[in-house]
Write a protein that holds these residues in place. Structure first.
Motif, PDB file in Angstrom:
ATOM      1  N   PHE A  99       0.836  -1.204   0.000  1.00 53.95           N
ATOM      2  CA  PHE A  99       0.000   0.000   0.000  1.00 53.95           C
ATOM      3  C   PHE A  99       0.872   1.255   0.000  1.00 53.95           C
ATOM      4  N   ILE A 100       1.889   1.277   0.860  1.00 52.49           N
ATOM      5  CA  ILE A 100       2.778   2.436   0.969  1.00 52.49           C
ATOM      6  C   ILE A 100       3.529   2.670  -0.340  1.00 52.49           C
ATOM      7  N   GLN A 101       4.032   1.605  -0.923  1.00 52.13           N
ATOM      8  CA  GLN A 101       4.777   1.734  -2.175  1.00 52.13           C
ATOM      9  C   GLN A 101       3.903   2.271  -3.299  1.00 52.13           C
ATOM     10  N   LYS A 102       2.659   1.829  -3.349  1.00 54.33           N
ATOM     11  CA  LYS A 102       1.756   2.271  -4.414  1.00 54.33           C
ATOM     12  C   LYS A 102       1.285   3.706  -4.207  1.00 54.33           C
ATOM     13  N   TYR A 103       0.858   4.016  -2.996  1.00 49.80           N
ATOM     14  CA  TYR A 103       0.179   5.296  -2.777  1.00 49.80           C
ATOM     15  C   TYR A 103       1.110   6.449  -2.402  1.00 49.80           C
ATOM     16  N   SER A 104       2.323   6.173  -1.963  1.00 49.76           N
ATOM     17  CA  SER A 104       3.241   7.282  -1.688  1.00 49.76           C
ATOM     18  C   SER A 104       3.587   8.014  -2.977  1.00 49.76           C
ATOM     19  N   GLN A 105       3.741   7.265  -4.054  1.00 49.82           N
ATOM     20  CA  GLN A 105       4.039   7.886  -5.349  1.00 49.82           C
ATOM     21  C   GLN A 105       2.822   8.630  -5.892  1.00 49.82           C
ATOM     22  N   LYS A 106       1.655   7.994  -5.804  1.00 56.57           N
ATOM     23  CA  LYS A 106       0.421   8.625  -6.280  1.00 56.57           C
ATOM     24  C   LYS A 106       0.130   9.903  -5.492  1.00 56.57           C
ATOM     25  N   TYR A 107       0.405   9.873  -4.200  1.00 56.98           N
ATOM     26  CA  TYR A 107       0.163  11.043  -3.351  1.00 56.98           C
ATOM     27  C   TYR A 107       0.976  12.243  -3.826  1.00 56.98           C
ATOM     28  N   VAL A 108       2.253  12.038  -4.079  1.00 55.72           N
ATOM     29  CA  VAL A 108       3.127  13.126  -4.528  1.00 55.72           C
ATOM     30  C   VAL A 108       2.659  13.675  -5.876  1.00 55.72           C
ATOM     31  N   ILE A 109       2.306  12.784  -6.792  1.00 56.18           N
ATOM     32  CA  ILE A 109       1.864  13.201  -8.130  1.00 56.18           C
ATOM     33  C   ILE A 109       0.575  14.005  -8.046  1.00 56.18           C
ATOM     34  N   ASP A 110      -0.413  13.484  -7.302  1.00 56.69           N
ATOM     35  CA  ASP A 110      -1.718  14.165  -7.222  1.00 56.69           C
ATOM     36  C   ASP A 110      -1.626  15.469  -6.445  1.00 56.69           C
ATOM     37  N   LYS A 111      -0.819  15.506  -5.407  1.00 59.44           N
ATOM     38  CA  LYS A 111      -0.657  16.742  -4.639  1.00 59.44           C
ATOM     39  C   LYS A 111      -0.086  17.843  -5.536  1.00 59.44           C
ATOM     40  N   ASN A 112       0.875  17.472  -6.353  1.00 57.73           N
ATOM     41  CA  ASN A 112       1.480  18.427  -7.273  1.00 57.73           C
ATOM     42  C   ASN A 112       0.462  18.919  -8.304  1.00 57.73           C
ATOM     43  N   LYS A 113      -0.370  18.007  -8.814  1.00 61.91           N
ATOM     44  CA  LYS A 113      -1.402  18.372  -9.791  1.00 61.91           C
ATOM     45  C   LYS A 113      -2.422  19.326  -9.184  1.00 61.91           C
ATOM     46  N   ILE A 114      -2.846  19.037  -7.963  1.00 62.61           N
ATOM     47  CA  ILE A 114      -3.853  19.874  -7.297  1.00 62.61           C
ATOM     48  C   ILE A 114      -3.296  21.272  -7.040  1.00 62.61           C
ATOM     49  N   GLU A 115      -2.058  21.331  -6.588  1.00 62.39           N
ATOM     50  CA  GLU A 115      -1.434  22.637  -6.318  1.00 62.39           C
ATOM     51  C   GLU A 115      -1.317  23.476  -7.585  1.00 62.39           C
ATOM     52  N   LYS A 116      -1.164  22.817  -8.736  1.00 62.48           N
ATOM     53  CA  LYS A 116      -1.048  23.525 -10.011  1.00 62.48           C
ATOM     54  C   LYS A 116      -2.402  23.718 -10.698  1.00 62.48           C
ATOM     55  N   GLY A 117      -3.489  23.232 -10.060  1.00 59.01           N
ATOM     56  CA  GLY A 117      -4.812  23.353 -10.651  1.00 59.01           C
ATOM     57  C   GLY A 117      -5.017  22.455 -11.851  1.00 59.01           C
ATOM     58  N   GLU A 118      -4.299  21.333 -11.898  1.00 68.83           N
ATOM     59  CA  GLU A 118      -4.355  20.436 -13.040  1.00 68.83           C
ATOM     60  C   GLU A 118      -5.193  19.186 -12.769  1.00 68.83           C
ATOM     61  N   MET A 119      -5.920  19.163 -11.649  1.00 61.00           N
ATOM     62  CA  MET A 119      -6.726  17.990 -11.308  1.00 61.00           C
ATOM     63  C   MET A 119      -8.134  18.454 -10.967  1.00 61.00           C
ATOM     64  N   SER A 120      -9.128  17.939 -11.678  1.00 62.72           N
ATOM     65  CA  SER A 120     -10.510  18.382 -11.499  1.00 62.72           C
ATOM     66  C   SER A 120     -11.097  17.870 -10.196  1.00 62.72           C
ATOM     67  N   ASP A 121     -12.186  18.506  -9.766  1.00 57.76           N
ATOM     68  CA  ASP A 121     -12.891  18.052  -8.570  1.00 57.76           C
ATOM     69  C   ASP A 121     -13.377  16.621  -8.747  1.00 57.76           C
ATOM     70  N   GLY A 122     -13.865  16.306  -9.943  1.00 55.46           N
ATOM     71  CA  GLY A 122     -14.357  14.956 -10.214  1.00 55.46           C
ATOM     72  C   GLY A 122     -13.255  13.921 -10.095  1.00 55.46           C
ATOM     73  N   ALA A 123     -12.069  14.249 -10.594  1.00 52.00           N
ATOM     74  CA  ALA A 123     -10.937  13.331 -10.498  1.00 52.00           C
ATOM     75  C   ALA A 123     -10.529  13.131  -9.036  1.00 52.00           C
ATOM     76  N   CYS A 124     -10.587  14.206  -8.259  1.00 52.66           N
ATOM     77  CA  CYS A 124     -10.263  14.105  -6.824  1.00 52.66           C
ATOM     78  C   CYS A 124     -11.280  13.230  -6.101  1.00 52.66           C
ATOM     79  N   PHE A 125     -12.557  13.359  -6.489  1.00 53.83           N
ATOM     80  CA  PHE A 125     -13.605  12.522  -5.903  1.00 53.83           C
ATOM     81  C   PHE A 125     -13.324  11.047  -6.177  1.00 53.83           C
ATOM     82  N   VAL A 126     -12.971  10.747  -7.412  1.00 52.51           N
ATOM     83  CA  VAL A 126     -12.680   9.356  -7.787  1.00 52.51           C
ATOM     84  C   VAL A 126     -11.490   8.836  -6.984  1.00 52.51           C
TER      85      VAL A 126
END
Length: 298
Positions: free
Chosen positions: A189-216
């Motif tokens: 779980f840690i190996q899979k989601y630590s990478q996803k967390y960094v990627i998505d956090k960066n996208k959200i900070e840049k406004g590159e991730m929609s509300d719908g994508a965040c919900f999913v």
């Protein structure tokens, strides 16, 4: 969608993380709309809802020409118990007591016996010997609920006891649970989601991730993490191995959840509002009172 989650399980996740805070009621049309985000069609949603209703988890109500579904008392209790375990960040401390549940259920009630086993595993009990289950956690309330639910009081004995055996308490743990296997799953779980967390956090900070994508992503994150409820008994800190990864996984889950939470909530409320005008959000519920969100505000 790859590895599409089970429809019924996804509905449980939506009730636990969202719907129970919004009047505990949802229009079937909105539920179908939400599940479409994960690749589930209307037929599979209606079939899952029907099954959950027959199992006593949810109940239906007609308002005009619309069908609404809400958690039953049994469903509410299960969601509350699950939430308490999912959203904790540290293992509990131990009162050095063991709870033992011993049953002798007649053969003609075999199916009931099988259901009880599943419930005990979910609650965090381990099988010490044939029909003898133990836990170091104070699960008296859960046991009373199970006895009442399955009407098995004539067949059950429940004890709170000290361990006076020849070994250490951890020998009981090793006999009842495979902590190495659980630790491996936490590592995955840690190996899979630590990478996803960094990627998505960066996208959200840049406004590159929609509300719908965040919900999913938030829903899938909770859905994936809550699988540990079925394998991790939630043992006290004193009985865990030195290199236990459960707490690290919990903190990663909390950080990722916080990052996705606000945009995901906006998407949920926008869809929910379309077909649930007769449903009011719980007055007592404040999004910022969520254990993860309140910590992020400090």
């Amino acid at each position: 969608m790859e590895n599409q989650p089970n429809t019924r399980s996804m509905i449980f996740t939506l009730y636990g993380d969202y719907i129970r805070h919004y009047g505990n009621v949802i229009w079937i049309g909105s539920l179908i709309r939400f599940l479409q985000e994960f690749g589930h069609n209307e037929q599979s949603v209606r079939a899952a809802v029907s099954r959950m209703s027959k199992q006593g988890w949810i109940q239906s109500e007609k308002k005009g020409n619309k069908s609404y579904y809400s958690l039953t008392d049994q469903g509410r209790k299960r969601m509350a118990e699950a939430a308490q375990r999912i959203y904790k960040l540290e293992a509990p401390s131990w009162d050095e007591k063991w709870r033992l549940l011993i049953y002798s259920i007649p053969e003609e009630k075999r199916s009931l016996r099988d259901e009880l086993r599943k419930e005990l595993v979910w609650s965090g009990f381990g099988l010490l010997a044939n029909s003898c289950w133990i836990t170091p956690n104070p699960l008296e309330e859960q046991v009373e609920t199970l006895i009442e639910k399955y009407e098995i009081s004539p067949y059950v004995h429940f004890f709170c006891a000290d361990y006076r055996g020849m070994g250490e308490p951890k020998t009981l743990i090793e006999k009842c649970w495979d902590l190495d296997e659980i630790n491996e799953k936490y590592l995955a779980f840690i190996q899979k989601y630590s990478q996803k967390y960094v990627i998505d956090k960066n996208k959200i900070e840049k406004g590159e991730m929609s509300d719908g994508a965040c919900f999913v992503e938030r829903t899938l994150l909770v859905h994936e993490y809550r699988k540990f409820l079925f394998i991790d008994p939630g043992l006290p800190q004193e009985l865990l191995p030195e290199k236990w990864l459960g707490d690290s996984a919990a903190h990663l889950f909390a950080d990722y959840y916080r990052t996705l939470a606000e945009p995901a909530r906006r998407f949920f409320e926008s869809v929910f509002a379309e077909g649930n005008s007769l449903v009011k959000k719980d007055k007592e519920y404040n999004f910022l009172d969520h254990p993860f969100m309140s910590e992020s505000q400090s």
